[in-house]
Design an enzyme around this catalytic site. Structure first.
Site, PDB file in Angstrom:
ATOM      1  N   SER A   1       0.882  -1.174   0.000  1.00 44.78           N
ATOM      2  CA  SER A   1       0.000   0.000   0.000  1.00 44.78           C
ATOM      3  C   SER A   1       0.918   1.222   0.000  1.00 44.78           C
ATOM      4  O   SER A   1       2.111   1.097   0.320  1.00 44.78           O
ATOM      5  CB  SER A   1      -0.836  -0.016   1.291  1.00 44.78           C
ATOM      6  OG  SER A   1      -1.425   1.235   1.544  1.00 44.78           O
TER       7      SER A   1
ATOM      8  N   TYR B   1      -1.701  -1.321  10.358  1.00 40.29           N
ATOM      9  CA  TYR B   1      -1.855  -1.575   8.916  1.00 40.29           C
ATOM     10  C   TYR B   1      -0.565  -1.231   8.185  1.00 40.29           C
ATOM     11  O   TYR B   1      -0.046  -2.021   7.382  1.00 40.29           O
ATOM     12  CB  TYR B   1      -3.013  -0.709   8.405  1.00 40.29           C
ATOM     13  CG  TYR B   1      -3.296  -0.807   6.923  1.00 40.29           C
ATOM     14  CD1 TYR B   1      -4.086  -1.840   6.428  1.00 40.29           C
ATOM     15  CD2 TYR B   1      -2.802   0.144   6.034  1.00 40.29           C
ATOM     16  CE1 TYR B   1      -4.367  -1.920   5.068  1.00 40.29           C
ATOM     17  CE2 TYR B   1      -3.079   0.065   4.678  1.00 40.29           C
ATOM     18  CZ  TYR B   1      -3.869  -0.970   4.202  1.00 40.29           C
ATOM     19  OH  TYR B   1      -4.140  -1.056   2.850  1.00 40.29           O
TER      20      TYR B   1
HETATM   21  P1  NAD Z   1     -12.267  -4.965   0.438  1.00 41.10           P
HETATM   22  O1  NAD Z   1     -12.679  -4.850   1.854  1.00 41.10           O
HETATM   23  O2  NAD Z   1     -13.129  -4.414  -0.628  1.00 41.10           O
HETATM   24  O3  NAD Z   1     -11.995  -6.512   0.096  1.00 41.10           O
HETATM   25  C1  NAD Z   1     -11.261  -7.323   0.958  1.00 41.10           C
HETATM   26  C2  NAD Z   1     -11.781  -8.743   0.871  1.00 41.10           C
HETATM   27  O4  NAD Z   1     -11.011  -9.537   1.794  1.00 41.10           O
HETATM   28  C3  NAD Z   1     -13.254  -8.892   1.288  1.00 41.10           C
HETATM   29  O5  NAD Z   1     -13.946  -9.667   0.336  1.00 41.10           O
HETATM   30  C4  NAD Z   1     -13.181  -9.585   2.641  1.00 41.10           C
HETATM   31  O6  NAD Z   1     -14.294 -10.440   2.892  1.00 41.10           O
HETATM   32  C5  NAD Z   1     -11.893 -10.377   2.508  1.00 41.10           C
HETATM   33  N1  NAD Z   1     -11.321 -10.705   3.820  1.00 41.10           N
HETATM   34  C6  NAD Z   1     -11.243  -9.904   4.921  1.00 41.10           C
HETATM   35  N2  NAD Z   1     -10.717 -10.575   5.944  1.00 41.10           N
HETATM   36  C7  NAD Z   1     -10.433 -11.823   5.482  1.00 41.10           C
HETATM   37  C8  NAD Z   1      -9.881 -12.985   6.074  1.00 41.10           C
HETATM   38  N3  NAD Z   1      -9.518 -13.009   7.365  1.00 41.10           N
HETATM   39  N4  NAD Z   1      -9.733 -14.094   5.312  1.00 41.10           N
HETATM   40  C9  NAD Z   1     -10.119 -14.104   4.022  1.00 41.10           C
HETATM   41  N5  NAD Z   1     -10.657 -13.035   3.403  1.00 41.10           N
HETATM   42  C10 NAD Z   1     -10.818 -11.917   4.131  1.00 41.10           C
HETATM   43  O7  NAD Z   1     -10.796  -4.347   0.385  1.00 41.10           O
HETATM   44  P2  NAD Z   1      -9.897  -3.823  -0.844  1.00 41.10           P
HETATM   45  O8  NAD Z   1      -9.907  -2.354  -0.804  1.00 41.10           O
HETATM   46  O9  NAD Z   1     -10.245  -4.539  -2.106  1.00 41.10           O
HETATM   47  O10 NAD Z   1      -8.459  -4.273  -0.325  1.00 41.10           O
HETATM   48  C11 NAD Z   1      -7.788  -5.412  -0.815  1.00 41.10           C
HETATM   49  C12 NAD Z   1      -6.329  -5.332  -0.407  1.00 41.10           C
HETATM   50  O11 NAD Z   1      -5.741  -4.172  -0.985  1.00 41.10           O
HETATM   51  C13 NAD Z   1      -6.095  -5.224   1.107  1.00 41.10           C
HETATM   52  O12 NAD Z   1      -4.931  -5.957   1.459  1.00 41.10           O
HETATM   53  C14 NAD Z   1      -5.852  -3.748   1.295  1.00 41.10           C
HETATM   54  O13 NAD Z   1      -5.074  -3.479   2.425  1.00 41.10           O
HETATM   55  C15 NAD Z   1      -5.112  -3.418   0.028  1.00 41.10           C
HETATM   56  N6  NAD Z   1      -5.125  -2.001  -0.332  1.00 41.10           N
HETATM   57  C16 NAD Z   1      -6.311  -1.378  -0.576  1.00 41.10           C
HETATM   58  C17 NAD Z   1      -6.294  -0.030  -0.891  1.00 41.10           C
HETATM   59  C18 NAD Z   1      -7.554   0.731  -1.173  1.00 41.10           C
HETATM   60  O14 NAD Z   1      -7.494   1.955  -1.188  1.00 41.10           O
HETATM   61  N7  NAD Z   1      -8.679   0.091  -1.420  1.00 41.10           N
HETATM   62  C19 NAD Z   1      -5.077   0.662  -0.954  1.00 41.10           C
HETATM   63  C20 NAD Z   1      -3.902  -0.026  -0.706  1.00 41.10           C
HETATM   64  C21 NAD Z   1      -3.941  -1.368  -0.398  1.00 41.10           C
END
Ligand code: NAD
Length: 250
Positions: free
Chosen positions: A141, A154
């Site tokens: 991230s 995080y």
């Molecule tokens: P999101 O919440 O839309 O999706 C995350 C998914 O992970 C969900 O379907 C959830 O059910 C699943 N999940 C959560 N806990 C879990 C567990 N213990 N076991 C299995 N599945 C689990 O989130 P997103 O924004 O798509 O984020 C995805 C990844 O990208 C994460 O690692 C997040 O930190 C990273 N990220 C996101 C952003 C952003 O701005 N959206 C930025 C940088 C990094």
């Protein structure tokens, strides 16, 4: 089996994971959708199948090693191997300054974002080593590259993704395994919409300085992930690619 390429995506039921599943399906790749939410994961399977590719759903909480082993075993059982791994499941945490975290909140973010990602790498690498190679994308991230107030635990887990990515690239390059990380900026997914609702001020501070003056879109991140997992430049290895509208450039 045979020529069919196979990708495992953790957190494949939502946001970045779902967008990548749909984009990889366009390449004809079979997808193993791993998620803690059965409803979300099954919806991604339906959407992948709608695009004409194969998919299975495996329910798993990635913070539990035995459930991680289970999703790896189930994928191999269904599709024969694992060629690609998008190590993506993650949560953002409570959005408070560090001392205001409870121990339980710290442990929960570490359990999913750090332990979950490391367990996945351990078991998927076993399969890839037996398979003669593979490609991995770990999910860091912008908070894994620079500091960002209110996301301390995080941020620690996302910096850790940088370390493990570089280490694995060094350890397994000779076995044909390529390992990179992505560092998305704030991207419009359900996780971010929830964070914005709960922490409007922190959200404003984090997004106002973005040079491109907009949030990222999941489809843009999916495009990068697809390039790293399937593209014709596998000499890119051990790097962290920002996709953040210029946020970490300034
Ligand atoms: P999101 O919440 O839309 O999706 C995350 C998914 O992970 C969900 O379907 C959830 O059910 C699943 N999940 C959560 N806990 C879990 C567990 N213990 N076991 C299995 N599945 C689990 O989130 P997103 O924004 O798509 O984020 C995805 C990844 O990208 C994460 O690692 C997040 O930190 C990273 N990220 C996101 C952003 C952003 O701005 N959206 C930025 C940088 C990094």
């Amino acid at each position: 089996m045979g020529e069919q390429k196979v990708a495992v995506i953790t957190g494949g039921g939502s946001g970045l994971g779902q967008a990548a599943a749909l984009r990889l399906a366009e390449e004809g790749i079979a997808i193993s959708v791993v998620d803690i939410s059965e409803t979300a994961g099954k919806e991604t399977v339906r959407l992948v199948e709608e695009k004409g590719s194969k998919a299975i759903f495996v329910k798993a909480d990635v913070s539990k090693a035995e459930e991680v082993k289970h999703y790896v075993d189930k994928t191999v059982e269904a599709f024969g191997t694992i060629d690609m791994f998008y190590n993506n499941a993650g949560i953002s945490g409570p959005g408070v300054k560090f001392v205001d975290n409870t121990i339980e909140q710290i442990d929960m973010v570490l359990g999913i974002n750090l332990n979950g990602a490391l367990y996945g790498l351990k078991y998927v690498l076993d399969v890839m080593l037996a398979n003669g190679g593979g490609r991995i994308v770990n999910t860091s991230s912008t908070a894994g590259v620079v500091g960002q107030a209110t996301v301390g635990t995080y941020s620690a887990t996302k910096h850790a993704m940088v370390g493990i990515t570089k280490t694995l690239a060094a350890e397994y390059a000779e076995q044909g395994i390529v390992v990179n990380a992505i560092a998305p900026g704030t991207t419009e997914t359900p996780m971010v919409r929830e964070y914005k609702e709960k922490n409007p001020d922190a959200f404003k501070n984090a997004t106002e300085p973005i040079p491109q003056k907009r949030l990222g879109q999941p489809e843009e991140v999916a495009e990068l992930v697809t390039f790293l997992l399937t593209g014709k430049a596998p000499y890119i290895n051990g790097v962290v690619v920002p996709i953040d509208g210029g946020f970490t450039a300034i």
